[in-house]
Design a protein around this motif. Structure first.
Motif, short mmCIF file in Angstrom:
data_model
loop_
_atom_site.label_atom_id
_atom_site.label_comp_id
_atom_site.label_asym_id
_atom_site.label_seq_id
_atom_site.Cartn_x
_atom_site.Cartn_y
_atom_site.Cartn_z
N VAL A 1 0.84 -1.20 0.00
CA VAL A 1 0.00 0.00 0.00
C VAL A 1 0.87 1.25 0.00
N LEU A 2 1.93 1.25 0.77
CA LEU A 2 2.82 2.41 0.83
C LEU A 2 3.51 2.65 -0.51
N ILE A 3 4.02 1.59 -1.13
CA ILE A 3 4.75 1.74 -2.40
C ILE A 3 3.81 2.12 -3.54
N PHE A 4 2.72 1.37 -3.68
CA PHE A 4 1.79 1.67 -4.77
C PHE A 4 1.09 3.01 -4.55
N GLY A 5 0.88 3.38 -3.28
CA GLY A 5 0.31 4.68 -2.99
C GLY A 5 1.21 5.80 -3.45
N ALA A 6 2.53 5.67 -3.21
CA ALA A 6 3.49 6.68 -3.65
C ALA A 6 3.53 6.76 -5.18
#
Length: 539
Positions: A505-510
């Protein structure tokens, strides 16, 4: 290329729709084996007295062929030729089935499954760049439709397994043999076809340029890391799901069929979904929903709870694999077949050598805790360790006495030998426990599995002797303590994998936020109109 017949560089006719259909059937062959090997886990554990960790190694480490094919053959698809690689995959699939069907022990199963997975990796190494080449303007959409046949093949294999079991023909060897049906079909569909040069070759990118574009781009390395996590979140739990839920009295193979059937339908309509959400937006939503679904599955204790959790899980993970491939094909186009091979190979490598065995180890750890812990139920303290020791001791006595009553016929002697093997395993457990009564981890569950597989069948009332009746009663007690423990350990392994979704979620969100910012800047630039330098440049 269009759906109609086109020509490759040599002028030979290339039929995209035929190549696509054959590729889908070839992918379904590997997917069917995935479902069948998952369904027969419990049977293999009982027949060959395997621990969860050993089964994790069997179905995990046998996956070495997938990344090997993706890493090596993906880079040399053009040099070796697509048809030659299809023939190689066909030979691997056939030899793998033959070895597994005739297996007499762990290693024959391992080698046969390894060969079959090698064939499946070869299919993906060829077909991913093939589809990206014949559908250059719809890569993510067509790759999603192609990978629809992975869950589609699991559905077909899973339903076949369930039907055979329901009608009393659930021999694991027969289930494995069913894989030859899609294998023969894809051979007939693909071998007569002509194959185009890949998109990388057609665009004039050199072999060295392909390697450099793949391995030296930071974006690709980030996607590579994400592929490890997305593959683990999707494929690791799916591999264990049937046996874990079955141990809890839930028809796990039907839950897997529901998950993969839903995934197949959703992948069929991936094109409109990607247009609405964008690829990074789709991956972001998938990570959040998939993690939540897997966490829900780890608490499933009924078919209804499992069905609801499985639906959420399927909605989350269904687009992971094809969308990751689509992102690479579109954002690292010069990486060609090598980039697609590396990204897919790393997903298979991490699932096979890390995620699946780790889940088996976690399951064994918590299974043993279930067998030896002290719990309070309705205000009453229960010493599970004492219960387990009592059952182990009862197996030792009852099976030894029952084995002595068996006749001299060949089948009866085989049955007696299996019973005495279970007796010896229980004696080893009791000796290791010693005066402290501390039951050994691993060996205790293995002894119980041996006892379950070697014991007499039928009901106590139908027993031919008092010794056989006592052995049946002891076997039933094994079931009562082993299956719930197996189920609890497997569910805990799901709970450990679910947090991987947080990192995703953190990576794809960025990535999604960055894409939105770029989109707004591009839109603002278009609204401002061409600059003076732009006018000069185009004059």
């Amino acid at each position: 290329m269009s759906e109609a017949a086109s020509s490759d560089a040599g002028g030979a006719a290339v039929h995209p729709s035929r190549l696509f259909s054959g590729s889908c059937m070839a992918l379904a062959a590997g997917a069917a084996m995935f479902a069948i090997s998952s369904d027969i886990m419990l049977a293999l554990k009982e027949e060959f007295a395997l621990t969860n960790a050993q089964v994790g190694i069997l179905v995990g480490w046998s996956g070495w062929g997938f990344p090997l094919a993706m890493f090596t053959l993906g880079a040399f698809v053009d040099a070796l030729g697509m048809r030659r690689l299809i023939v190689f995959a066909l030979l691997c699939h056939t030899a793998g089935v033959v070895l597994m069907v005739t297996a007499t022990g762990f290693w024959m199963i391992f080698i046969g499954l390894s060969l079959h997975v090698l064939g499946s990796g070869t299919i993906e190494a060829v077909c991913n760049p093939l589809i990206a080449t014949i559908y250059p303007d719809a890569k993510t959409h067509k790759l999603s439709q192609f990978h629809m046949w992975f869950p589609g093949g699991i559905v077909l294999g899973g339903l076949a397994c369930y039907a055979l079991t329901r009608f009393g023909a659930g021999y694991w060897q027969l289930k494995i043999g069913l894989v030859m049906v899609p294998t023969v079909l894809y051979a007939v569909m693909l071998l007569p076809q002509r194959y185009p040069a890949t998109e990388r070759v057609q665009s004039g990118v050199s072999f060295g340029g392909m390697i450099k574009e793949t391995l030296l781009r930071p974006l690709f390395l980030v996607l590579l890391f994400c592929m490890m996590l997305t593959a683990s979140l999707e494929l690791g739990p799916n591999r264990w799901l049937p046996s874990v839920l079955k141990a809890g009295g839930i028809p796990g193979i039907l839950v897997l069929v529901w998950i993969t059937g839903l995934m197949a339908v959703l992948r069929m309509f991936a094109g409109p979904v990607v247009k609405v959400t964008t690829d990074t937006g789709l991956l972001l939503v998938s990570a959040a929903v998939g993690g939540a679904g897997l966490l829900m599955l780890s608490y499933a204790t009924s078919i209804w709870m499992a069905g609801i959790a499985a639906t959420v899980f399927a909605l989350g993970v269904c687009y992971f694999w094809p969308t990751m491939l689509g992102v690479v094909a579109e954002r690292v186009p010069k990486g060609g077949a090598f980039a697609l091979g590396v990204i897919g190979g790393m997903g298979g490598l991490f699932v096979g050598f890390v995620a699946t065995p780790a889940m088996g180890w976690i399951a064994d750890t918590y299974l043993h805790r279930e067998l030896v812990q002290t719990v309070t139920v309705n205000g009453r303290t229960i010493d599970r360790a004492a219960e387990t020791r009592a059952v182990v001791a009862e197996i030792e006595r009852a099976y030894a006495a029952w084995a002595d009553t068996l006749g001299k016929g060949r089948l009866e002697q085989v049955t007696a030998a299996n019973a005495r093997e279970a007796v010896e395993a229980t004696r080893n457990v009791l000796r290791t426990a010693g005066p402290t009564g501390a039951l050994p981890k691993g060996d205790t569950a293995t002894a119980l599995r041996l006892a379950w597989g070697a014991g007499p069948t039928g009901k106590p009332a139908d027993a031919a002797s008092d010794e056989e009746r006592a052995a049946i009663e002891a076997k039933n007690k094994v079931y009562d303590i082993l299956r719930p423990a197996d189920n609890a350990g497997g569910l805990m392994s799901f709970r450990y994998v679910a947090p991987l979704s947080i990192a995703l979620v953190l990576i794809f969100g960025a990535m999604f936020i960055q894409d939105r910012r770029r989109g707004r800047r591009a839109k603002a630039s278009d609204m401002d109109g061409p600059t003076e330098s732009d006018t000069d440049a185009h004059s």
